[in-house]
Design a protein around this motif. Structure first.
Motif, short mmCIF file in Angstrom:
data_model
loop_
_atom_site.label_atom_id
_atom_site.label_comp_id
_atom_site.label_asym_id
_atom_site.label_seq_id
_atom_site.Cartn_x
_atom_site.Cartn_y
_atom_site.Cartn_z
N ILE A 129 26.88 62.52 47.98
CA ILE A 129 26.02 61.36 48.22
C ILE A 129 26.56 60.12 47.53
N HIS A 130 27.00 60.28 46.29
CA HIS A 130 27.59 59.17 45.54
C HIS A 130 28.63 59.75 44.58
N SER A 131 29.27 58.90 43.81
CA SER A 131 30.34 59.37 42.94
C SER A 131 29.84 60.35 41.88
N HIS A 132 28.55 60.28 41.54
CA HIS A 132 27.97 61.12 40.49
C HIS A 132 26.97 62.11 41.03
N LEU A 133 26.88 62.26 42.35
CA LEU A 133 25.75 62.99 42.94
C LEU A 133 26.16 63.71 44.22
N VAL A 134 25.75 64.99 44.32
CA VAL A 134 25.88 65.75 45.57
C VAL A 134 24.52 66.37 45.89
N GLY A 135 24.35 66.75 47.14
CA GLY A 135 23.09 67.36 47.55
C GLY A 135 23.33 68.59 48.40
N THR A 136 22.55 69.63 48.15
CA THR A 136 22.59 70.81 49.02
C THR A 136 21.54 70.65 50.10
N THR A 137 21.81 71.17 51.28
CA THR A 137 20.92 70.99 52.42
C THR A 137 20.43 72.33 52.93
N SER A 138 19.15 72.38 53.21
CA SER A 138 18.53 73.56 53.83
C SER A 138 17.44 73.07 54.76
N GLY A 139 17.41 73.61 55.96
CA GLY A 139 16.45 73.15 56.95
C GLY A 139 17.15 72.91 58.26
N THR A 140 16.68 71.93 59.03
CA THR A 140 17.33 71.57 60.28
C THR A 140 18.57 70.73 59.99
N SER A 141 19.70 71.14 60.52
CA SER A 141 20.97 70.50 60.19
C SER A 141 20.96 69.00 60.49
N ALA A 142 20.44 68.63 61.65
CA ALA A 142 20.43 67.22 62.04
C ALA A 142 19.56 66.40 61.09
N ASP A 143 18.39 66.92 60.73
CA ASP A 143 17.50 66.22 59.81
C ASP A 143 18.17 66.03 58.45
N CYS A 144 18.76 67.09 57.94
CA CYS A 144 19.40 67.03 56.62
C CYS A 144 20.55 66.04 56.60
N THR A 145 21.39 66.06 57.64
CA THR A 145 22.53 65.17 57.70
C THR A 145 22.09 63.71 57.78
N LEU A 146 21.08 63.44 58.60
CA LEU A 146 20.59 62.07 58.75
C LEU A 146 20.06 61.53 57.43
N TRP A 147 19.23 62.30 56.74
CA TRP A 147 18.60 61.79 55.53
C TRP A 147 19.58 61.70 54.36
N LYS A 148 20.59 62.58 54.33
CA LYS A 148 21.59 62.45 53.29
C LYS A 148 22.46 61.20 53.52
N ARG A 149 22.70 60.85 54.77
CA ARG A 149 23.45 59.62 55.05
C ARG A 149 22.62 58.39 54.65
N LEU A 193 19.19 67.84 44.62
CA LEU A 193 20.08 66.76 44.22
C LEU A 193 20.68 67.11 42.87
N CYS A 194 21.99 67.23 42.84
CA CYS A 194 22.71 67.64 41.62
C CYS A 194 23.57 66.48 41.16
N GLY A 195 23.30 65.96 39.96
CA GLY A 195 24.05 64.80 39.52
C GLY A 195 24.13 64.68 38.01
N TRP A 196 24.78 63.59 37.59
CA TRP A 196 24.95 63.28 36.17
C TRP A 196 24.78 61.78 36.02
N ASP A 197 23.87 61.35 35.15
CA ASP A 197 23.67 59.94 34.87
C ASP A 197 23.62 59.72 33.35
N HIS A 198 23.07 58.58 32.91
CA HIS A 198 23.08 58.27 31.48
C HIS A 198 22.21 59.23 30.67
N THR A 199 21.35 59.99 31.33
CA THR A 199 20.52 60.97 30.63
C THR A 199 21.20 62.33 30.51
N GLY A 200 22.33 62.50 31.20
CA GLY A 200 23.03 63.77 31.20
C GLY A 200 22.91 64.47 32.53
N PRO A 201 23.15 65.79 32.60
CA PRO A 201 23.03 66.51 33.86
C PRO A 201 21.59 66.52 34.34
#
Length: 305
Positions: A129-149, A193-201
């Protein structure tokens, strides 16, 4: 997209995207009502509707006879009682994520199914999703892809406007608020949503009804009960990096072995202070036979699993 909005530069007329499904969702208002107000400029798109809940249809008060004949497709859409799928879709997956002392791990299988058919054996269920963030998707593939974009676009836009990255908590709240207007519809998005920011993991679970939960470990999908059976037994925060990799692979492997809707490969991502990194994709098919052969020789262990 983000740079266009900041600079107010568009390749086409800005109003063309004003009434798109994306714009309607992000504004958080009733899609049916907004669609009615735009009249003959209404775009035709699928709107998920539950059969048990009647749809608010203020467009029935519009005099359709005054509309131009060129908008016949729009008329038929506005008069339709529901937008129905031609058949029910059955789908399943196995995704998991957990925090540990070395960051955040995200893992998922790669099988995409539709009803009783495997549509794609090598789909991407972990989306950066961003340089510090990735997301796992579960559900309808089209819905997940659209909302992650959409989420990726909003994160980039926030960074351009505020000169800093959006926190993982803020990203989760943004996605939750955008999905909440679709509560009760057939929209199906279950994301971590799996990420790392100023608060840590940081690790958050977001569902399409607006649910937003923070935690240390999540597994989502039809194979999650089998993944939890491994994670609950072996997970601890003080794991080494290699132990975390092995645990994630092993949990996904056991889920794919028991769940018919999960399979293919296992994708593995590691999020640290420097950003996310894809560890790799490993084929799960030969692992089963390697484990069987290892059991025959008394070891029962396969390196990395």
């Amino acid at each position: 997209m983000a740079l266009q909005e900041v600079c107010h530069f568009y390749d086409s007329v800005p109003s063309s995207s004003e009434h798109s499904p994306v714009a309607l969702a992000l504004e958080g208002c009733c899609a049916e009502y907004r669609s009615a107000k735009v009249g003959h400029s209404l775009p035709v798109f699928y709107l998920p509707v539950m059969k048990s809940q009647p749809v608010c249809q203020p467009w029935k008060t519009i005099n359709l006879s005054t509309m131009p004949s060129s908008t016949s497709s729009v008329k038929s859409f506005m008069l339709a009682e529901e937008s129905k799928r031609p058949f029910d879709l059955s789908h399943g997956t196995t995704t998991l994520s957990f925090k540990f002392q070395g960051g955040v791990i995200a893992a998922a299988d790669t099988r995409s199914s539709c009803a009783k058919k495997v549509e794609c054996p090598s789909s991407q269920k972990i989306i950066p999703i961003h340089s510090h963030l990735v997301g796992t998707t579960s559900g309808t593939s089209a819905d997940c892809t659209l909302w992650k974009r959409i989420l990726s676009y909003k994160c980039r836009l926030y960074q351009l406007q505020n000169k800093r990255t959006l926190t993982v908590r803020g990203t989760a709240k943004l996605l939750s608020g955008a999905l909440f207007p679709f509560k009760g519809t057939e929209l199906c998005v279950a994301a971590t949503l799996c990420g790392w920011d100023h608060t840590g993991p940081a690790l958050y679970y977001v569902y399409s009804d607006g649910t937003c939960l923070e935690g240390d470990l999540f597994s989502v999908g039809s194979g999650s009960p089998y993944a939890y059976s491994i994670l609950d037994r072996e997970y601890h925060f003080d794991m080494s990096v290699d132990e975390a990799y092995c645990l994630a692979r092993r949990a996904v492997y056991h889920a794919t072995h028991r769940d018919a809707y999960s399979g293919g490969n296992v994708d593995l991502y590691h999020v640290t202070k420097e950003g996310w990194r894809k560890i790799g994709r490993e084929n799960l098919f030969p692992v089963y036979y390697e484990k069987k052969e290892a059991q025959l020789h008394g070891s029962g262990e396969v390196p990395g699993f």
